[in-house]
Design an enzyme around this catalytic site. Sequence first.
Site, PDB file in Angstrom:
ATOM      1  N   GLY A 239       0.820  -1.200   0.000  1.00 39.01           N
ATOM      2  CA  GLY A 239       0.000   0.000   0.000  1.00 39.01           C
ATOM      3  C   GLY A 239       0.854   1.251   0.000  1.00 39.01           C
ATOM      4  O   GLY A 239       2.074   1.209  -0.201  1.00 39.01           O
ATOM      5  N   ASP A 240       0.191   2.360   0.236  1.00 33.81           N
ATOM      6  CA  ASP A 240       0.829   3.669   0.294  1.00 33.81           C
ATOM      7  C   ASP A 240       1.117   3.987   1.751  1.00 33.81           C
ATOM      8  O   ASP A 240       0.205   4.123   2.559  1.00 33.81           O
ATOM      9  CB  ASP A 240      -0.106   4.718  -0.320  1.00 33.81           C
ATOM     10  CG  ASP A 240       0.500   6.109  -0.360  1.00 33.81           C
ATOM     11  OD1 ASP A 240       1.509   6.357   0.330  1.00 33.81           O
ATOM     12  OD2 ASP A 240      -0.055   6.965  -1.077  1.00 33.81           O
ATOM     13  N   HIS A 259      10.975  13.862   4.904  1.00 29.19           N
ATOM     14  CA  HIS A 259      11.707  14.977   4.289  1.00 29.19           C
ATOM     15  C   HIS A 259      11.362  15.153   2.813  1.00 29.19           C
ATOM     16  O   HIS A 259      11.751  16.151   2.209  1.00 29.19           O
ATOM     17  CB  HIS A 259      13.222  14.822   4.492  1.00 29.19           C
ATOM     18  CG  HIS A 259      13.880  13.799   3.616  1.00 29.19           C
ATOM     19  ND1 HIS A 259      15.220  13.823   3.322  1.00 29.19           N
ATOM     20  CD2 HIS A 259      13.396  12.703   2.973  1.00 29.19           C
ATOM     21  CE1 HIS A 259      15.531  12.809   2.537  1.00 29.19           C
ATOM     22  NE2 HIS A 259      14.438  12.119   2.317  1.00 29.19           N
TER      23      HIS A 259
END
Length: 352
Positions: A239-240, A259
């Site tokens: 998944g993300d 970042h």
Amino acid sequence: MTAEASAPIGLPGGPYDPPHARVLSLAAAKWVSQPLSVLTSLGVADVLAEGPLPVAEIASAVGAHAPALHRCLRATASVGVFEELADGRFGLTPMADCLRKDTPTPIRNWVLMLTEGPMWDSFGRLLDTVRTGRPAFEAAHGMPLFEHLDKNVAFRSVYESAMGELTSELAAELAPTLDFGAYGTLVDLGGGDGELLGTLLAHAPGSSGVLVERPHVIDLARERLDRLGVADRVRLVAGDATEDVPAGGDAYLIKNMLHCFDDATALTVLRKVREAGGDGARLFVIEAVVPPGNGFHWAKLIDIEMLADNDGRERGEDEWRDLLRRAGFALERVLPATPPQSVLIARPAEST
């Protein structure tokens, strides 16, 4: 843990070089970076793994023009990468050894990522970024970095390999230093091929893990975790990692992901972690932390890469503290780790 390096970078020069010569040494860094890129791409360090060789033999092995190859080797030898012997042969130095594919501390893909193709091209448009605030990568390629990675499989492989190259050193340092065995379930968001999570679990035999990564990385992670002997204790989630944050973890790991984002996006991710972990989970954020003052620090230069390539940025300790506070965390401490990384350890803040 390892202290950050403090020496400046650039072409070597004597301490009495005039200011204009020192500035020139910085502007002319491409005179080193591009020969280094060429030699890395050709695999010269691997050819020299068994010992020094004449330039003609090196050129034959890598398919290069011997006189041109000699000039690149000579240039990099002048700054300590590779070494020219009295008989004209070239060999490895400790720095060149890091360019081999099977070295314990590889940076081969880092060199290729920074000096070839898409991310090199973006720096040619940095002025656009400073004028507009938009990433130079988009101006150079017509799309954001991560969209480009989805479409350019070859560069994506270099990029993902670079992200993993220094992880083994960091993981080996953190595993015996921090007691991750105190956490029953470690959740690694965007954990790549599982090197970090797997190493931590190898030192915490009573703990289990969850790794969230993009589908095409999951198979790589399964292989890595199996080699580390912990595959049976890790649940893989395709998944993300910015969206699919599993609930119920006792500790959450986020390495070199935040970042890449602006504050609004990073805050959204952190709030999802805060909700998923509830009031008892610790958070470990592994990032470069920008120190105050004029001294050299890698974070200040990595920040320019973020400026050129995406909407991300490096942050100072106060900025991290504020971002974590807004997400519902309290920063407990910051530990320096393998340069340029630090580990920010946070706990859920008490409700007011």
